[in-house]
Write a protein that holds these residues in place. Structure first.
Motif, PDB file in Angstrom:
ATOM      1  N   LEU A 164       0.882  -1.061   0.013  1.00 51.06           N
ATOM      2  CA  LEU A 164      -0.027   0.109   0.090  1.00 51.06           C
ATOM      3  C   LEU A 164       0.906   1.334   0.128  1.00 51.06           C
ATOM      4  O   LEU A 164       1.667   1.648   1.032  1.00 51.06           O
ATOM      5  N   VAL A 165       0.729   2.067  -1.032  1.00 49.39           N
ATOM      6  CA  VAL A 165       1.754   3.141  -1.165  1.00 49.39           C
ATOM      7  C   VAL A 165       0.864   4.375  -0.980  1.00 49.39           C
ATOM      8  O   VAL A 165       0.182   4.840  -1.819  1.00 49.39           O
ATOM      9  N   GLY A 166       1.175   5.102   0.136  1.00 46.14           N
ATOM     10  CA  GLY A 166      -0.002   5.857   0.531  1.00 46.14           C
ATOM     11  C   GLY A 166      -0.575   5.749   1.905  1.00 46.14           C
ATOM     12  O   GLY A 166      -0.648   4.620   2.269  1.00 46.14           O
ATOM     13  N   ALA A 167      -1.067   6.736   2.672  1.00 50.31           N
ATOM     14  CA  ALA A 167      -1.583   6.517   3.863  1.00 50.31           C
ATOM     15  C   ALA A 167      -3.000   5.745   3.775  1.00 50.31           C
ATOM     16  O   ALA A 167      -3.922   6.418   3.191  1.00 50.31           O
ATOM     17  N   PRO A 225      -4.700   3.267   6.600  1.00 51.60           N
ATOM     18  CA  PRO A 225      -4.736   2.316   7.426  1.00 51.60           C
ATOM     19  C   PRO A 225      -5.860   1.547   7.663  1.00 51.60           C
ATOM     20  O   PRO A 225      -5.960   0.566   7.962  1.00 51.60           O
ATOM     21  N   THR A 226      -7.054   2.152   7.070  1.00 50.89           N
ATOM     22  CA  THR A 226      -8.322   1.202   7.089  1.00 50.89           C
ATOM     23  C   THR A 226      -8.421   0.266   6.369  1.00 50.89           C
ATOM     24  O   THR A 226      -8.629  -0.839   6.330  1.00 50.89           O
ATOM     25  N   LEU A 227      -7.863   0.566   5.003  1.00 51.87           N
ATOM     26  CA  LEU A 227      -7.769  -0.826   4.042  1.00 51.87           C
ATOM     27  C   LEU A 227      -6.568  -1.755   4.511  1.00 51.87           C
ATOM     28  O   LEU A 227      -6.883  -2.771   4.280  1.00 51.87           O
ATOM     29  N   ALA A 228      -5.603  -1.196   5.130  1.00 50.61           N
ATOM     30  CA  ALA A 228      -4.538  -2.187   5.503  1.00 50.61           C
ATOM     31  C   ALA A 228      -5.211  -3.186   6.650  1.00 50.61           C
ATOM     32  O   ALA A 228      -4.664  -4.372   6.775  1.00 50.61           O
ATOM     33  N   GLU A 229      -5.638  -2.560   7.565  1.00 50.35           N
ATOM     34  CA  GLU A 229      -6.469  -3.351   8.702  1.00 50.35           C
ATOM     35  C   GLU A 229      -7.400  -4.362   8.065  1.00 50.35           C
ATOM     36  O   GLU A 229      -7.392  -5.369   8.430  1.00 50.35           O
ATOM     37  N   ALA A 230      -8.232  -3.931   6.751  1.00 49.01           N
ATOM     38  CA  ALA A 230      -9.168  -4.765   6.313  1.00 49.01           C
ATOM     39  C   ALA A 230      -8.501  -5.860   5.707  1.00 49.01           C
ATOM     40  O   ALA A 230      -8.793  -7.235   5.803  1.00 49.01           O
ATOM     41  N   LEU A 231      -7.496  -5.488   5.019  1.00 49.84           N
ATOM     42  CA  LEU A 231      -6.580  -6.926   4.507  1.00 49.84           C
ATOM     43  C   LEU A 231      -6.144  -7.711   5.274  1.00 49.84           C
ATOM     44  O   LEU A 231      -5.830  -8.958   5.184  1.00 49.84           O
ATOM     45  N   ARG A 246      -8.084 -10.359   6.530  1.00 48.76           N
ATOM     46  CA  ARG A 246      -8.403 -11.355   5.827  1.00 48.76           C
ATOM     47  C   ARG A 246      -7.191 -12.217   5.564  1.00 48.76           C
ATOM     48  O   ARG A 246      -7.106 -13.177   4.668  1.00 48.76           O
ATOM     49  N   GLY A 247      -6.220 -12.187   6.238  1.00 44.74           N
ATOM     50  CA  GLY A 247      -5.023 -12.908   6.178  1.00 44.74           C
ATOM     51  C   GLY A 247      -3.831 -12.583   5.338  1.00 44.74           C
ATOM     52  O   GLY A 247      -3.007 -13.283   5.084  1.00 44.74           O
ATOM     53  N   HIS A 248      -3.893 -11.284   4.670  1.00 46.59           N
ATOM     54  CA  HIS A 248      -3.072 -10.736   3.674  1.00 46.59           C
ATOM     55  C   HIS A 248      -1.809 -10.186   4.282  1.00 46.59           C
ATOM     56  O   HIS A 248      -1.851  -9.639   5.385  1.00 46.59           O
ATOM     57  N   SER A 249      -0.696 -10.413   3.782  1.00 49.49           N
ATOM     58  CA  SER A 249       0.744  -9.805   4.214  1.00 49.49           C
ATOM     59  C   SER A 249       0.870  -8.340   3.683  1.00 49.49           C
ATOM     60  O   SER A 249       0.753  -8.047   2.606  1.00 49.49           O
ATOM     61  N   VAL A 250       0.560  -7.325   4.502  1.00 48.47           N
ATOM     62  CA  VAL A 250       0.539  -5.982   4.015  1.00 48.47           C
ATOM     63  C   VAL A 250       1.945  -5.118   4.368  1.00 48.47           C
ATOM     64  O   VAL A 250       2.440  -5.147   5.395  1.00 48.47           O
ATOM     65  N   ARG A 251       2.162  -4.414   3.197  1.00 54.21           N
ATOM     66  CA  ARG A 251       3.508  -3.633   3.618  1.00 54.21           C
ATOM     67  C   ARG A 251       3.061  -2.238   3.355  1.00 54.21           C
ATOM     68  O   ARG A 251       2.631  -1.914   2.139  1.00 54.21           O
ATOM     69  N   GLU A 252       3.182  -1.328   4.216  1.00 52.23           N
ATOM     70  CA  GLU A 252       2.500   0.216   4.196  1.00 52.23           C
ATOM     71  C   GLU A 252       3.564   0.860   3.902  1.00 52.23           C
ATOM     72  O   GLU A 252       4.667   0.889   4.728  1.00 52.23           O
ATOM     73  N   LEU A 253       3.714   1.659   2.926  1.00 49.74           N
ATOM     74  CA  LEU A 253       4.551   2.667   2.565  1.00 49.74           C
ATOM     75  C   LEU A 253       4.077   3.932   2.456  1.00 49.74           C
ATOM     76  O   LEU A 253       2.877   4.304   1.897  1.00 49.74           O
ATOM     77  N   PRO A 254       4.612   4.958   3.165  1.00 50.00           N
ATOM     78  CA  PRO A 254       3.725   6.305   3.392  1.00 50.00           C
ATOM     79  C   PRO A 254       3.866   6.998   1.992  1.00 50.00           C
ATOM     80  O   PRO A 254       2.789   7.914   1.834  1.00 50.00           O
ATOM     81  N   GLY A 255       4.687   6.806   1.158  1.00 47.35           N
ATOM     82  CA  GLY A 255       4.715   7.395  -0.228  1.00 47.35           C
ATOM     83  C   GLY A 255       5.355   8.703  -0.217  1.00 47.35           C
ATOM     84  O   GLY A 255       5.976   9.255   0.860  1.00 47.35           O
ATOM     85  N   PRO A 256       5.690   9.344  -1.275  1.00 45.04           N
ATOM     86  CA  PRO A 256       4.847   9.045  -2.828  1.00 45.04           C
ATOM     87  C   PRO A 256       5.575   7.878  -3.653  1.00 45.04           C
ATOM     88  O   PRO A 256       5.003   7.472  -4.510  1.00 45.04           O
ATOM     89  N   VAL A 277      -1.076  -1.170  -4.278  1.00 46.17           N
ATOM     90  CA  VAL A 277      -2.144  -0.194  -4.518  1.00 46.17           C
ATOM     91  C   VAL A 277      -1.635   1.314  -4.197  1.00 46.17           C
ATOM     92  O   VAL A 277      -0.762   1.489  -3.008  1.00 46.17           O
ATOM     93  N   LEU A 278      -2.110   2.417  -4.921  1.00 47.63           N
ATOM     94  CA  LEU A 278      -1.477   3.640  -4.896  1.00 47.63           C
ATOM     95  C   LEU A 278      -2.523   4.721  -4.484  1.00 47.63           C
ATOM     96  O   LEU A 278      -3.760   4.235  -4.916  1.00 47.63           O
ATOM     97  N   GLU A 279      -2.206   5.428  -3.626  1.00 46.72           N
ATOM     98  CA  GLU A 279      -3.356   6.335  -3.084  1.00 46.72           C
ATOM     99  C   GLU A 279      -2.440   7.759  -2.796  1.00 46.72           C
ATOM    100  O   GLU A 279      -1.268   7.994  -2.682  1.00 46.72           O
ATOM    101  N   GLY A 280      -3.456   8.680  -2.952  1.00 43.54           N
ATOM    102  CA  GLY A 280      -2.649  10.244  -2.745  1.00 43.54           C
ATOM    103  C   GLY A 280      -1.754  10.483  -3.797  1.00 43.54           C
ATOM    104  O   GLY A 280      -1.714  10.405  -5.064  1.00 43.54           O
ATOM    105  N   GLU A 281      -0.611  11.236  -3.136  1.00 48.26           N
ATOM    106  CA  GLU A 281       0.467  11.741  -4.168  1.00 48.26           C
ATOM    107  C   GLU A 281       0.999  10.551  -4.916  1.00 48.26           C
ATOM    108  O   GLU A 281       1.726  10.806  -5.803  1.00 48.26           O
ATOM    109  N   ALA A 282       0.824   9.467  -4.292  1.00 44.24           N
ATOM    110  CA  ALA A 282       1.881   8.287  -5.098  1.00 44.24           C
ATOM    111  C   ALA A 282       1.205   7.997  -6.313  1.00 44.24           C
ATOM    112  O   ALA A 282       1.956   7.567  -7.170  1.00 44.24           O
ATOM    113  N   VAL A 283       0.096   8.315  -6.548  1.00 43.56           N
ATOM    114  CA  VAL A 283      -0.732   8.083  -7.854  1.00 43.56           C
ATOM    115  C   VAL A 283       0.042   8.656  -9.069  1.00 43.56           C
ATOM    116  O   VAL A 283       0.571   8.114  -9.833  1.00 43.56           O
ATOM    117  N   GLU A 284       0.218   9.960  -8.832  1.00 44.26           N
ATOM    118  CA  GLU A 284       0.933  10.788  -9.991  1.00 44.26           C
ATOM    119  C   GLU A 284       2.239  10.385  -9.956  1.00 44.26           C
ATOM    120  O   GLU A 284       2.894  10.277 -11.076  1.00 44.26           O
TER     121      GLU A 284
END
Length: 473
Positions: free
Chosen positions: A33-36, A38-44, A47-57, A71-78
């Motif tokens: 997950l590239v970008g803030a 937390p809600t999506l990270a918790e949901a993943l 479900r048993g997924h290994s999640v690596r959170e990167l603040p981005g961008p 998954v890209l979010e915020g400034e990481a998209v551009e």
């Protein structure tokens, strides 16, 4: 599916976005997950997924297993889409990519900036994103969009409608306000090869072997070089005759050939995607092209700045009698005259087999649509006036005439200089006046001849006066 907010770009916290991400994450897969988020990270994780959170961008590979989903979010998209796609593709070659986008190239944004009613929208356009994905070796596997509204301009309604229609004809992406996207790894799209002509030859289930052999023989004798032939056929169509012909005629000319297979609905689009040439042409396997057909069209494009060129064609009319084999009754050239009008492109959709497109000069214009190729000459002609090669026809179209394309292109708007319209109207007026004067001369000559027959003269003079009155209406 149009389930996105019309007020703001897609949010990672939105129910639809979260549901889409969760649906694409395979069981037990690693997710970056590239970008803030937390809600999506918790949901993943739930479900048993290994999640690596990167603040981005920026996206970074990091240690551990390669992610199956990024998954890209915020400034990481551009940032990632514009400058980091190639690095992501190399480091995680099997990963799917998901992001949301507010289209900076939407008609609403473009027209708002044009009129000064809104600032230039920051960010990427959907057209730019699609190009970058293709360059880096991705294709869009899933796309959900919200169409842009007509709000944001104080222009007159008719003007707004015309400008939006022209934008849509040039690039359908301008009608997208925002969207959610899933991109999957694919082969990178290469830059077109300069000077190469790619001819897409469509082979249908009912194509006769003899007609196909003749078409390939004619293509092998083309003077245009370099030349690439793409035989496009649905799955199940036997191409053994075509393959044997290509091998046999390979000694006649230096051309490359490839077979393209795909479902009928996606066949032409796939062939266009695989075509490598700067120049693109389409030919039905029933048609013939004469030796200098393509070289003349390409030379015409190289001599000017037009986006496409089209030649006069023949329509072969067949006839048969009782107990006799079909024979050629006539070869009728079309269009007639030495000037090409938009009307000809609508009335004669078969001209799609007598043209060549310079792919670099049409920009994001969609060559293939769901309607097929029947309306391509009319759609192209609406935005890009072509070079017309009159004189002797160099393409022979076989089979019954195709219906006019007018029903397939409703609401098409034309880009034309005012002078072109003035010339066309003046020419029509002159032709009408000439026809009227001819009728008058015929009537006067007839009047002189029968003047000596009183009762006939009286009757026909009344008829002539009525004809003159009617012609003046």
């Amino acid at each position: 599916m149009n389930a996105l907010s019309k007020e703001a770009p897609p949010s990672i916290a939105s129910a639809r976005w979260m549901a889409l991400v969760l649906s694409r994450a395979r069981a037990g897969a690693a997710v970056s997950l590239v970008g803030a988020s937390p809600t999506l990270a918790e949901a993943l994780r739930a479900r048993g997924h290994s999640v690596r959170e990167l603040p981005g961008p920026e996206w970074k590979r990091g240690k551990g297993p390669a992610p199956a989903l990024v998954v890209l979010e915020g400034e990481a998209v551009e940032r990632v889409l514009e400058t980091g796609l190639e690095a992501l593709r190399r480091a995680a070659p099997g990963a799917e990519l998901m992001f949301g986008l507010r289209n900076a190239g939407s008609a609403r944004a473009l027209m708002g900036a044009l009129t000064g009613e809104a600032p230039v929208r920051a960010g990427l356009s959907e057209q730019r994103v699609l190009r970058r994905l293709a360059e880096a070796g991705y294709r869009v596997a899933h796309r959900e969009t919200v169409p842009c509204t007509s709000e944001g301009t104080a222009l007159a309604d008719d003007t707004t409608q015309a400008l939006r229609a022209l934008l849509a004809q040039l690039s359908p992406s301008t009608q997208v306000e925002e969207g959610l996207y899933v991109a999957v790894p694919d082969g990178p799209v290469r830059e077109p090869v300069a000077g190469l002509l790619s001819v897409v030859v469509t082979v249908g289930a009912g194509t006769r072997d003899a007609a196909l052999d003749e078409a390939l023989f004619a293509l092998a004798g083309q003077e245009q070089q370099p030349l690439e032939l793409l035989l496009a056929a649905p799955e199940g169509v036997d191409l053994s005759v075509a393959e044997a012909a290509l091998e046999r005629y390979g000694r006649l000319g230096s051309f490359q050939s490839r077979i393209v297979r795909a479902p009928s609905s996606a066949l032409t689009a796939e062939a266009v995607r695989e075509a490598r040439g700067q120049y693109l042409a389409f030919l039905d396997a029933r048609c013939l092209v004469y030796p200098r057909h393509y070289v003349q069209l390409v030379q015409a494009l190289q001599a000017g700045r037009e986006a496409w060129a089209v030649a006069r064609a023949f329509r072969t009319e067949w006839a048969s009698g009782a107990g006799t084999a079909p024979y050629v009754r006539a070869k009728v050239p079309f269009p007639l005259g030495e000037r090409l009008e938009v009307e000809h492109l609508v009335v004669h959709p078969e001209l799609v087999h007598a043209m060549v497109i310079d792919r670099g000069r049409i920009g994001p214009f969609p060559v293939v649509t769901e309607a097929g190729l029947g309306d391509l000459p009319a759609r192209l002609g609406a935005l890009f006036p072509p070079v017309f090669l009159g004189g002797i026809a160099s393409c022979e179209v076989r089979g019954p005439p195709e219906p006019p394309a007018v029903a397939a292109v409703p609401g098409i708007w034309l880009v034309r200089p005012l002078g072109a319209w003035v010339d066309a109207v003046a020419r029509i007026r002159d032709e009408t006046l000439q026809a009227r004067e001819f009728r008058h001369r015929v009537v006067d000559a007839l009047n002189d001849r029968i003047h000596g027959i009183p009762w006939v003269h009286t009757t026909l003079r009344a008829l002539a006066n009525r004809l003159k009155r009617d012609s003046g209406r």
